[in-house]
Design an enzyme around this catalytic site. Structure first.
Site, PDB file in Angstrom:
ATOM      1  N   HIS A 109       3.262   2.055   1.334  1.00 39.01           N
ATOM      2  CA  HIS A 109       3.946   3.289   1.733  1.00 39.01           C
ATOM      3  C   HIS A 109       5.448   3.168   1.493  1.00 39.01           C
ATOM      4  CE1 HIS A 109       0.051   4.480   3.305  1.00 39.01           C
ATOM      5  NE2 HIS A 109      -0.003   3.277   3.871  1.00 39.01           N
ATOM      6  N   GLU A 134       4.047   2.346   9.737  1.00 36.06           N
ATOM      7  CA  GLU A 134       3.455   1.316   8.891  1.00 36.06           C
ATOM      8  C   GLU A 134       4.420   0.847   7.816  1.00 36.06           C
ATOM      9  OE1 GLU A 134      -0.518   0.683   6.059  1.00 36.06           O
ATOM     10  OE2 GLU A 134      -0.119   2.636   6.987  1.00 36.06           O
ATOM     11  N   HIS A 171      -0.605  -3.805   4.068  1.00 34.50           N
ATOM     12  CA  HIS A 171      -0.730  -2.577   4.864  1.00 34.50           C
ATOM     13  C   HIS A 171      -1.013  -2.922   6.321  1.00 34.50           C
ATOM     14  CE1 HIS A 171      -0.982   0.571   1.613  1.00 34.50           C
ATOM     15  NE2 HIS A 171      -1.131  -0.538   0.894  1.00 34.50           N
ATOM     16  N   GLU A 177      -5.014  -5.575   5.043  1.00 38.43           N
ATOM     17  CA  GLU A 177      -4.747  -4.762   6.234  1.00 38.43           C
ATOM     18  C   GLU A 177      -4.432  -5.739   7.373  1.00 38.43           C
ATOM     19  OE1 GLU A 177      -4.514  -1.583   6.315  1.00 38.43           O
ATOM     20  OE2 GLU A 177      -5.943  -0.626   4.939  1.00 38.43           O
TER      21      GLU A 177
END
Length: 256
Positions: free
Chosen positions: A11, A25, A78, A143
């Site tokens: 992101h 995030e 992430h 993640e």
């Protein structure tokens, strides 16, 4: 020839990623990407980044950037999210398909993070993700816990340096297993404090020794550092760190 890895902080810019109680995030992933990259560079890996500041690039742009750079590996970082806060926790890694070195790397990263207290949710195939599908090199998406899990956020904040080290070790272990790097001769210790005043360090060392922790004090760069133990693997260092945390000490795992 050193191997090259592009680290992608998920992101960025106008895309905050998952958000929970004001936490974004994109901020967690950028801090983590820079920390992981620094460790890899210290071990002789050439590291590039999709971003080092809060800017936006589409997943497609990131994949094309990696392709143009001709890197050997692509690792995207992430934080996960679930529709219901605090209903899920743990780490997982995503790959285009479960085969080859990328699967080994994903599994190694998960296992390293599991030693720090995260639930290991395993490796999953996600062939539809652009950064896994459009990259020409081996790619893994990590993640690092659920951003809307208070448990995972506590782990992320309390063990940030150890998490960065665990991800880097998962990558390095994979390169070593496949003959890409020379085996590491690194060791690990757990730092319990760093002081400019040696008297404070001596006091903490004695307090730890009184509880049967093998604490020592060393002087480095004008600081007196109190560390506990020397361990050949991050797993053993993480076990000692958990003991110290339970005893109420703020710690960090340091690579020797």
């Amino acid at each position: 020839m050193p191997y090259s890895i592009m680290i992608d902080a998920g992101h960025g810019g106008r895309d905050p990623g998952a958000v929970y109680n004001g936490r974004q995030e994109k901020d967690d992933t950028l801090a983590l990407a820079l920390a992981v990259g620094e460790i890899l560079q210290e071990r002789g890996v050439d590291v590039l980044y999709t971003r080092t500041t809060d800017v936006y690039e589409s997943p497609y742009q990131k994949a094309m950037e990696a392709n143009e750079a001709g890197v050997d590996f692509f690792v995207s970082l992430h934080r996960n999210s679930n529709p219901t806060p605090n209903s899920a926790s743990g780490v997982e890694s995503l790959v285009y398909d479960k085969s080859g070195i990328k699967l080994q790397m994903a599994e190694n990263i998960n296992e390293q993070l599991e030693t720090l207290g995260f639930v290991n949710l395993g490796v999953k195939e996600r062939p539809g993700l652009v950064v896994l599908r459009r990259t020409n090199m081996l790619a893994v998406l990590v993640e690092a816990g659920f951003i809307n899990s208070d448990t995972d956020n506590q782990l992320f904040d309390d063990h940030f340096d150890s998490i960065a080290l665990a991800i880097a070790e998962g990558i390095l272990d994979t390169l070593q297993m496949n003959g890409e790097l020379e085996p590491s001769r690194s060791s690990y210790t757990v730092q319990a404090g760093a002081f400019r005043n040696g008297a404070y360090a001596s006091r903490l060392q004695q307090e730890l020794l009184d509880q049967d922790f093998p604490a020592v004090t060393s002087q480095d760069g004008g600081l007196y550092r109190v560390t506990v133990g020397t361990y050949p693997t991050i797993d053993e260092a993480a076990a000692m760190e958990r003991r110290l945390k339970r005893a109420g000490y703020q710690t960090v795992i340091v690579q020797g």
